[in-house]
Design an enzyme around this catalytic site. Structure first.
Site, PDB file in Angstrom:
ATOM      1  N   CYS A  42     -39.837  24.373  34.677  1.00 42.74           N
ATOM      2  CA  CYS A  42     -40.119  25.884  35.039  1.00 42.74           C
ATOM      3  C   CYS A  42     -38.897  26.205  33.585  1.00 42.74           C
ATOM      4  O   CYS A  42     -37.891  26.300  33.088  1.00 42.74           O
ATOM      5  CB  CYS A  42     -38.366  26.346  35.723  1.00 42.74           C
ATOM      6  SG  CYS A  42     -37.951  27.477  36.188  1.00 42.74           S
ATOM      7  N   CYS A  53     -44.611  31.207  32.778  1.00 45.12           N
ATOM      8  CA  CYS A  53     -43.948  30.507  33.873  1.00 45.12           C
ATOM      9  C   CYS A  53     -44.762  29.929  34.342  1.00 45.12           C
ATOM     10  O   CYS A  53     -46.451  29.896  34.614  1.00 45.12           O
ATOM     11  CB  CYS A  53     -43.699  31.851  34.733  1.00 45.12           C
ATOM     12  SG  CYS A  53     -43.263  31.444  36.268  1.00 45.12           S
TER      13      CYS A  53
HETATM   14  N1  DGL Z   1     -41.317  28.707  37.523  1.00 41.88           N
HETATM   15  C1  DGL Z   1     -40.647  29.317  36.861  1.00 41.88           C
HETATM   16  C2  DGL Z   1     -40.685  29.681  35.587  1.00 41.88           C
HETATM   17  O1  DGL Z   1     -41.316  28.653  35.174  1.00 41.88           O
HETATM   18  C3  DGL Z   1     -40.238  30.711  37.742  1.00 41.88           C
HETATM   19  C4  DGL Z   1     -40.457  31.076  39.201  1.00 41.88           C
HETATM   20  C5  DGL Z   1     -38.961  31.913  39.471  1.00 41.88           C
HETATM   21  O2  DGL Z   1     -38.916  33.102  39.049  1.00 41.88           O
HETATM   22  O3  DGL Z   1     -38.679  31.780  39.916  1.00 41.88           O
HETATM   23  O4  DGL Z   1     -40.346  30.597  35.140  1.00 41.88           O
END
Ligand code: DGL
Length: 268
Positions: A71, A185
């Site tokens: 993430c 993301c």
């Molecule tokens: N998957 C997360 C990232 O790579 C973000 C998603 C969220 O806002 O929770 O930043």
């Protein structure tokens, strides 16, 4: 021993699929903090203790040999705190701004990420560091991660909303056009086919999953250690509890057995 993959929701699955290719023998424990989703809108001071607490529980329960913070929103904030607290190798996910800046032909690069990620000091510093190589536009998207969650759980995508989120990525300046969009993301690669279709001109969409899998391989090697729990399933623990059917199907499709109990941070 297992590899822990952590995200706020399903985004980490885009990292998981590359990890499976690079390290096919490893057991995977996937933790999705869907009770905290979306991380992109959290205050930094509140998000740090939440993630550290979750990691405490994960590391205690599963003694992983390595953890991946799959993430960007979390990694750009939490890596120093996690590395200070835990002895295992921890691999973070950072928008691949450097390779984009090096490879752009037009000199115009856009970075699409959550509002949290684009505000982080380390991201701002990366952009400044590579501003000689490229003109880099940071775009904080409020809706894309949720669109990806919905899309992957079978809901149709609101095309107008997606097009509006993408629009600022496509910059024309002095006869040049953006030629690389960084997917900053881990949720966004799930939307890339739709993005490609809606893009006003062709661009390269780059994301770090394969590089992360290579990094993990370089840290722990290709051979799985002898595992007394051999044969145990790869599992998914979601903090909101037993996943609804569409999410459960998705997790099973990625080879993960969904847990039927919520996996909560210690302090909630
Ligand atoms: N998957 C997360 C990232 O790579 C973000 C998603 C969220 O806002 O929770 O930043």
């Amino acid at each position: 021993m297992s590899i822990l993959i952590f995200d706020s929701g399903i985004g980490g699955l885009t990292i998981l699929r590359e990890v499976r290719v690079a390290l096919p023998g490893r057991r995977i424990v996937y933790v999705g903090d869907d009770a905290g989703f979306p991380y992109g809108e959290w205050d930094e001071e509140k998000l740090i203790p939440r993630i550290v607490d979750l990691f405490e529980r994960c590391v205690e329960a599963y003694t992983p040999e390595l953890a991946i913070v799959a993430c960007n929103t979390a990694s750009t904030l939490i890596m120093p705190a996690l590395r200070e607290r835990f002895d295992i190798p921890i691999v973070g996910t950072i928008p691949p701004i450097k390779p984009a800046a090096i490879h752009t032909a037009s000199g115009l690069v856009s970075v699409l990420a959550t509002p949290g990620t684009v505000q982080r000091r380390m991201v701002q510093e990366l952009v400044a560091e590579h501003s000689q190589d490229a003109n880099i536009t940071l775009i904080g998207s409020t809706g894309l991660a949720r669109l990806a969650e919905e899309h992957m759980q079978g809901l149709s995508i609101d095309q107008e909303k997606l097009a509006a989120e993408l629009d600022p990525c496509f910059v024309e300046r002095d006869g040049a056009r953006t030629d690389i969009v960084v997917l900053g993301c881990t949720h966004y690669p799930f939307l890339v086919h739709e993005m490609r279709r809606l893009a006003p001109w062709p661009v390269d969409w780059i994301e770090p999953a394969e590089a992360i899998a290579r990094r993990v391989l370089s840290l722990i090697g290709p051979t799985p250690p002898v595992d007394p729990r051999e044969g145990m399933s790869d599992i998914a623990m979601m903090t909101a509890g037993s996943p609804p059917p569409a999410l459960a199907r998705l997790l099973i499709g990625f080879g993960l057995l969904p847990a039927d109990r919520p996996f909560r941070p210690l302090n909630s």
